[in-house]
Design an enzyme around this catalytic site. Sequence first.
Site, PDB file in Angstrom:
ATOM      1  N   ASP A  99       0.851  -1.203   0.000  1.00 11.98           N
ATOM      2  CA  ASP A  99       0.000   0.000   0.000  1.00 11.98           C
ATOM      3  C   ASP A  99       0.882   1.248   0.000  1.00 11.98           C
ATOM      4  O   ASP A  99       2.018   1.207   0.475  1.00 11.98           O
ATOM      5  CB  ASP A  99      -0.859   0.042   1.277  1.00 11.98           C
ATOM      6  CG  ASP A  99      -2.045  -0.909   1.233  1.00 11.98           C
ATOM      7  OD1 ASP A  99      -2.345  -1.464   0.168  1.00 11.98           O
ATOM      8  OD2 ASP A  99      -2.672  -1.083   2.299  1.00 11.98           O
ATOM      9  N   ARG A 130      -1.232  -0.962  -8.409  1.00 16.85           N
ATOM     10  CA  ARG A 130      -2.613  -0.568  -8.100  1.00 16.85           C
ATOM     11  C   ARG A 130      -2.610   0.947  -8.247  1.00 16.85           C
ATOM     12  O   ARG A 130      -1.730   1.630  -7.730  1.00 16.85           O
ATOM     13  CB  ARG A 130      -2.993  -0.927  -6.664  1.00 16.85           C
ATOM     14  CG  ARG A 130      -4.346  -0.321  -6.257  1.00 16.85           C
ATOM     15  CD  ARG A 130      -4.573  -0.343  -4.744  1.00 16.85           C
ATOM     16  NE  ARG A 130      -4.587  -1.678  -4.211  1.00 16.85           N
ATOM     17  CZ  ARG A 130      -4.211  -1.961  -2.953  1.00 16.85           C
ATOM     18  NH1 ARG A 130      -3.779  -1.014  -2.137  1.00 16.85           N
ATOM     19  NH2 ARG A 130      -4.249  -3.193  -2.526  1.00 16.85           N
TER      20      ARG A 130
HETATM   21  C1  LIG Z   1      -8.747  -1.435  -3.296  1.00 15.32           C
HETATM   22  C2  LIG Z   1      -8.333  -0.092  -2.832  1.00 15.32           C
HETATM   23  C3  LIG Z   1      -7.084   0.093  -2.277  1.00 15.32           C
HETATM   24  C4  LIG Z   1      -6.653   1.342  -1.883  1.00 15.32           C
HETATM   25  N1  LIG Z   1      -5.361   1.524  -1.445  1.00 15.32           N
HETATM   26  C5  LIG Z   1      -4.935   2.768  -1.148  1.00 15.32           C
HETATM   27  C6  LIG Z   1      -3.573   3.040  -0.828  1.00 15.32           C
HETATM   28  O1  LIG Z   1      -2.728   2.144  -0.812  1.00 15.32           O
HETATM   29  N2  LIG Z   1      -3.229   4.312  -0.548  1.00 15.32           N
HETATM   30  C7  LIG Z   1      -4.140   5.350  -0.552  1.00 15.32           C
HETATM   31  O2  LIG Z   1      -3.757   6.495  -0.306  1.00 15.32           O
HETATM   32  N3  LIG Z   1      -5.430   5.104  -0.835  1.00 15.32           N
HETATM   33  C8  LIG Z   1      -5.842   3.856  -1.124  1.00 15.32           C
HETATM   34  N4  LIG Z   1      -7.153   3.640  -1.464  1.00 15.32           N
HETATM   35  C9  LIG Z   1      -8.142   4.660  -1.107  1.00 15.32           C
HETATM   36  C10 LIG Z   1      -8.485   5.560  -2.210  1.00 15.32           C
HETATM   37  O3  LIG Z   1      -7.406   6.375  -2.502  1.00 15.32           O
HETATM   38  C11 LIG Z   1      -9.664   6.317  -1.646  1.00 15.32           C
HETATM   39  O4  LIG Z   1     -10.719   5.408  -1.543  1.00 15.32           O
HETATM   40  C12 LIG Z   1     -10.015   7.530  -2.415  1.00 15.32           C
HETATM   41  O5  LIG Z   1      -9.918   8.657  -1.619  1.00 15.32           O
HETATM   42  C13 LIG Z   1     -11.447   7.505  -2.870  1.00 15.32           C
HETATM   43  O6  LIG Z   1     -11.413   7.287  -4.171  1.00 15.32           O
HETATM   44  P1  LIG Z   1     -12.671   6.807  -5.029  1.00 15.32           P
HETATM   45  O7  LIG Z   1     -12.039   6.268  -6.227  1.00 15.32           O
HETATM   46  O8  LIG Z   1     -13.577   5.937  -4.263  1.00 15.32           O
HETATM   47  O9  LIG Z   1     -13.416   8.149  -5.442  1.00 15.32           O
HETATM   48  P2  LIG Z   1     -14.383   9.112  -4.640  1.00 15.32           P
HETATM   49  O10 LIG Z   1     -14.627  10.232  -5.564  1.00 15.32           O
HETATM   50  O11 LIG Z   1     -13.890   9.412  -3.278  1.00 15.32           O
HETATM   51  O12 LIG Z   1     -15.679   8.252  -4.464  1.00 15.32           O
HETATM   52  C14 LIG Z   1     -16.501   7.858  -5.542  1.00 15.32           C
HETATM   53  C15 LIG Z   1     -17.868   7.499  -4.981  1.00 15.32           C
HETATM   54  O13 LIG Z   1     -17.745   6.314  -4.187  1.00 15.32           O
HETATM   55  C16 LIG Z   1     -18.525   6.412  -3.008  1.00 15.32           C
HETATM   56  N5  LIG Z   1     -17.687   6.193  -1.837  1.00 15.32           N
HETATM   57  C17 LIG Z   1     -16.335   6.324  -1.787  1.00 15.32           C
HETATM   58  N6  LIG Z   1     -15.891   5.984  -0.568  1.00 15.32           N
HETATM   59  C18 LIG Z   1     -16.977   5.669   0.176  1.00 15.32           C
HETATM   60  C19 LIG Z   1     -17.166   5.222   1.526  1.00 15.32           C
HETATM   61  N7  LIG Z   1     -16.147   5.084   2.366  1.00 15.32           N
HETATM   62  N8  LIG Z   1     -18.422   4.949   1.961  1.00 15.32           N
HETATM   63  C20 LIG Z   1     -19.454   5.092   1.108  1.00 15.32           C
HETATM   64  N9  LIG Z   1     -19.352   5.504  -0.174  1.00 15.32           N
HETATM   65  C21 LIG Z   1     -18.135   5.786  -0.642  1.00 15.32           C
HETATM   66  C22 LIG Z   1     -19.185   7.756  -3.011  1.00 15.32           C
HETATM   67  O14 LIG Z   1     -20.498   7.574  -3.505  1.00 15.32           O
HETATM   68  C23 LIG Z   1     -18.418   8.567  -4.012  1.00 15.32           C
HETATM   69  O15 LIG Z   1     -19.233   9.469  -4.644  1.00 15.32           O
HETATM   70  C24 LIG Z   1      -7.562   2.423  -1.946  1.00 15.32           C
HETATM   71  C25 LIG Z   1      -8.836   2.256  -2.486  1.00 15.32           C
HETATM   72  C26 LIG Z   1      -9.215   1.034  -2.961  1.00 15.32           C
HETATM   73  C27 LIG Z   1     -10.546   0.891  -3.588  1.00 15.32           C
END
Ligand SMILES: Cc1cc2nc3c(=O)[nH]c(=O)nc-3n(C[C@H](O)[C@H](O)[C@H](O)COP(=O)(O)OP(=O)(O)OC[C@H]3O[C@@H](n4cnc5c(N)ncnc54)[C@H](O)[C@@H]3O)c2cc1C
Length: 303
Positions: free
Chosen positions: A125, A176
């Site tokens: 990560d 990723r």
């Molecule tokens: C498999 C995976 C691994 C990851 N690993 C890392 C990492 O190593 N380092 C790091 O910095 N980040 C990591 N992330 C986190 C990622 O960076 C965050 O989730 C990011 O801020 C949100 O991105 P998003 O693509 O969901 O877009 P967003 O624009 O935040 O969300 C898109 C839509 O998804 C929905 N949504 C998002 N999150 C939630 C929630 N918690 N509860 C309910 N609805 C929600 C909302 O409806 C939103 O409108 C990871 C995410 C995933 C999926």
Amino acid sequence: MNALNKFIVASIPAVPRPIVRKFASRYIAGEEIADAVRVVKDLNRQGILATLDLLGEDITRKEEALAPRDKILEALQAISDEKLDSNVSIKLTQLGLKIDKNFCLENVRQIVSKAKELRNFVRIDMEDSPVTDDTLWVYRQIRKESENVGIVLQAYLHRTSDDADELIKEGLKNFRLCKGIYVEPASIAFKEHDGINSNFIRVLEQMLKSGAYTGIATHDDVLVEAAYRMISSMRLQKSDYEFQMLLGVRSDLRSKIVRDGHRLRIYVPFGRQWYRYSVRRFKENPKIAGYVFKALFTRFLSN
Ligand SMILES: Cc1cc2nc3c(=O)[nH]c(=O)nc-3n(C[C@H](O)[C@H](O)[C@H](O)COP(=O)(O)OP(=O)(O)OC[C@H]3O[C@@H](n4cnc5c(N)ncnc54)[C@H](O)[C@@H]3O)c2cc1C
């Protein structure tokens, strides 16, 4: 995040832990490996892959890294014994990165070597920007010894396209790509949704064009659609990429991706250090304010 949500998130430290735990439960498999195994079995039955994440980060003494290292080794063994379709994701600050990067490297070495023995894979990560360089350093060192390890890059960082470029040139092509979840200064990171999304699309294209195996980690419909278009225009095979999502987030989108015939991996956190991870998830959940208020109100009425 709107003002009310910002206020609620800032107030979370004042919310009793049992209430926070209640809302965290959708994002976390449970405290024990057995809980994670149960959740992964269920996902695998639905044709979904998993990656196990032992919750915890930012240890301050070397001794504190040993228990998580051993727990991750145990999780790898459980994946093998239970014949699960799952790899593991690890956070380097949980394994001593901020204390001594060579010590951290040794811990990672043990995990990656156990994974190799069990024909499994380790995803490193990416945490906040003060540790980006050291995280990439550990990845590069360990990758010289073993191929069953991949890295995460964050689309919100300005540097990410260059990092992707360099890693690709070095032949390190297992990524990723996510947006990134930490609070970073505007001098090094895109802060607005559109800037982050444009960079995500740019870097994703860079990765897929290079032939890198890419985990497309997002819950954003716009990015999933953009990825679909790239996959189709580049005529990629299903084995060239996967989508990745977090446990407990957007089950509607999860079902769609599976229905559309793509590989999907769910990030399954487990363990006792659930608090910080859960607060990060709350920040992203537009409905959290309502939920937390409702729970606090119900508790108040029942007392
Ligand atoms: C498999 C995976 C691994 C990851 N690993 C890392 C990492 O190593 N380092 C790091 O910095 N980040 C990591 N992330 C986190 C990622 O960076 C965050 O989730 C990011 O801020 C949100 O991105 P998003 O693509 O969901 O877009 P967003 O624009 O935040 O969300 C898109 C839509 O998804 C929905 N949504 C998002 N999150 C939630 C929630 N918690 N509860 C309910 N609805 C929600 C909302 O409806 C939103 O409108 C990871 C995410 C995933 C999926």
